[in-house]
Design a protein around this motif. Structure first.
Motif, PDB file in Angstrom:
ATOM      1  N   PHE A  51      48.494  49.434  39.948  1.00 49.03           N
ATOM      2  CA  PHE A  51      48.883  48.349  39.060  1.00 49.03           C
ATOM      3  C   PHE A  51      48.962  47.101  39.929  1.00 49.03           C
ATOM      4  O   PHE A  51      49.588  47.125  40.994  1.00 49.03           O
ATOM      5  N   LEU A  52      48.297  46.036  39.483  1.00 51.51           N
ATOM      6  CA  LEU A  52      48.275  44.795  40.262  1.00 51.51           C
ATOM      7  C   LEU A  52      48.950  43.664  39.506  1.00 51.51           C
ATOM      8  O   LEU A  52      48.597  43.390  38.354  1.00 51.51           O
ATOM      9  N   GLU A  53      49.909  43.058  40.159  1.00 49.55           N
ATOM     10  CA  GLU A  53      50.645  41.935  39.563  1.00 49.55           C
ATOM     11  C   GLU A  53      50.304  40.665  40.334  1.00 49.55           C
ATOM     12  O   GLU A  53      49.977  40.731  41.513  1.00 49.55           O
ATOM     13  N   HIS A  54      50.379  39.516  39.694  1.00 48.53           N
ATOM     14  CA  HIS A  54      50.158  38.259  40.416  1.00 48.53           C
ATOM     15  C   HIS A  54      51.051  37.165  39.853  1.00 48.53           C
ATOM     16  O   HIS A  54      51.733  37.364  38.845  1.00 48.53           O
ATOM     17  N   HIS A  83      39.379  38.361  41.411  1.00 50.84           N
ATOM     18  CA  HIS A  83      40.398  39.362  41.708  1.00 50.84           C
ATOM     19  C   HIS A  83      40.942  39.903  40.409  1.00 50.84           C
ATOM     20  O   HIS A  83      41.316  39.141  39.517  1.00 50.84           O
ATOM     21  N   ILE A  94      38.300  45.989  42.702  1.00 51.10           N
ATOM     22  CA  ILE A  94      39.519  45.170  42.699  1.00 51.10           C
ATOM     23  C   ILE A  94      39.177  43.703  42.933  1.00 51.10           C
ATOM     24  O   ILE A  94      39.660  42.829  42.241  1.00 51.10           O
ATOM     25  N   PHE A 124      49.651  38.356  45.200  1.00 54.36           N
ATOM     26  CA  PHE A 124      49.310  39.566  44.439  1.00 54.36           C
ATOM     27  C   PHE A 124      50.184  40.687  45.002  1.00 54.36           C
ATOM     28  O   PHE A 124      50.474  40.696  46.211  1.00 54.36           O
ATOM     29  N   TRP A 125      50.523  41.637  44.150  1.00 55.43           N
ATOM     30  CA  TRP A 125      51.274  42.810  44.608  1.00 55.43           C
ATOM     31  C   TRP A 125      50.666  44.037  43.971  1.00 55.43           C
ATOM     32  O   TRP A 125      50.402  44.071  42.769  1.00 55.43           O
ATOM     33  N   LYS A 126      50.478  45.078  44.823  1.00 57.60           N
ATOM     34  CA  LYS A 126      49.863  46.332  44.367  1.00 57.60           C
ATOM     35  C   LYS A 126      50.917  47.421  44.258  1.00 57.60           C
ATOM     36  O   LYS A 126      51.700  47.607  45.187  1.00 57.60           O
ATOM     37  N   LYS A 127      50.861  48.135  43.178  1.00 53.90           N
ATOM     38  CA  LYS A 127      51.689  49.332  43.043  1.00 53.90           C
ATOM     39  C   LYS A 127      50.764  50.531  42.957  1.00 53.90           C
ATOM     40  O   LYS A 127      49.886  50.566  42.104  1.00 53.90           O
ATOM     41  N   GLU A 134      55.305  56.328  41.587  1.00 53.14           N
ATOM     42  CA  GLU A 134      54.828  54.949  41.724  1.00 53.14           C
ATOM     43  C   GLU A 134      55.408  54.387  43.010  1.00 53.14           C
ATOM     44  O   GLU A 134      56.512  54.738  43.382  1.00 53.14           O
ATOM     45  N   TRP A 136      55.453  50.591  45.287  1.00 51.00           N
ATOM     46  CA  TRP A 136      54.985  49.236  45.616  1.00 51.00           C
ATOM     47  C   TRP A 136      54.504  49.253  47.056  1.00 51.00           C
ATOM     48  O   TRP A 136      55.248  49.626  47.971  1.00 51.00           O
ATOM     49  N   VAL A 137      53.272  48.858  47.263  1.00 55.63           N
ATOM     50  CA  VAL A 137      52.652  48.894  48.586  1.00 55.63           C
ATOM     51  C   VAL A 137      53.390  47.937  49.530  1.00 55.63           C
ATOM     52  O   VAL A 137      53.791  46.843  49.127  1.00 55.63           O
TER      53      VAL A 137
END
Lengths: 153, 87
Positions: A51-54, A83, A94, A124-127, A134, A136-137
């Motif tokens: 899951f990618l958040e920005h 992206h 990605i 950006f944040w990747k989970k 789950e 969070w990277v």
């Protein structure tokens, strides 16, 4: 130098992106592109999705500044960054970075710089998703070694 | 107008989830910094205490990277988030 940036949920077509880069003028002698994919191992093993958040708005501004920095250091005639955000499956695309330059050295260097800098600077944040877990990277020291990032605590 | 005396605080990724908060609208005192706001929020306790804990928290003010001593004021958008991990 012209450039464009897209942050989107939808997939992208690398062939179409490449073709679009070919109209950067007769001075272009090299196009370097990079595509990043969702792989099965990261902080977790058996990753089956991300899951990618920005941060909308800020993300685009940061990428724009990274492209400008690259254009100040190397010959960049055209730059393109795509992206994806949201839920991605294993093997999904990605990120795409493409750079047109007069010569290959500049194209390779600017493409690598934009990609390396994006990883440690763009919000950006990747989970990672693995079965029912789950995670969070965490930011990697190896990524920071390639580019220290503009985002300092 | 209340808008004149408030700012917006946004949280992203792990912080957004652990604080169970996407954004806040808070009254703002004069002569405040982003770091003071962070400390004030950490005083809420529980998950909020991590804002001044061992894990680094990044700060942006009006979508530009900032530092704890960056001044903040009415109408500003302040964001707190973990180190970024895109690409």
């Amino acid at each position: 130098m012209n450039y464009s940036i897209s942050v989107q949920q939808d997939d992208f077509d690398t062939a179409a992106e490449y073709q679009a880069m070919r109209d950067s003028g007769p001075g272009t002698g090299a196009i370097a592109t990079f595509t990043g994919l969702v792989r099965d191992s990261g902080d977790l093993q058996g990753v089956n999705g991300l899951f990618l958040e920005h941060y909308p708005g800020m993300t685009e501004q940061v990428i724009e500044s990274l492209i400008a920095e690259a254009a100040g250091r190397w010959d960049v005639r055209k730059a393109r960054v795509v992206h994806r955000v949201g839920e991605l499956a294993l093997c999904d695309q990605i990120v795409f970075v493409g750079v047109c330059s007069a010569h290959r050295g500049d194209a390779f260097a600017a493409c690598a710089f934009i990609m390396d800098a994006l990883k440690t600077s763009a919000p950006f944040w990747k989970k990672e998703l693995s079965g029912s877990s789950e995670h969070w990277v965490e930011q990697k020291a190896s990524d920071l070694a390639r580019h220290p990032g503009v985002l300092k605590p | 107008m209340s808008e004149d005396h408030t700012l917006t605080v946004r949280f992203f990724a792990r912080l957004r989830e652990e604080l169970n908060t996407e954004s806040l609208t808070l009254p703002i005192q004069p002569d405040t910094t982003a770091g003071q706001l962070l400390t004030e929020l950490a005083r809420r306790g529980g998950a909020w205490a991590q804002l001044t804990g061992a894990q680094p928290v990044m700060i942006a003010v009006n979508q530009t990277m900032a530092k704890p001593d960056t001044p903040i004021g009415p109408g500003d958008e302040v964001a707190f988030f973990p180190p970024v991990t895109g690409g």
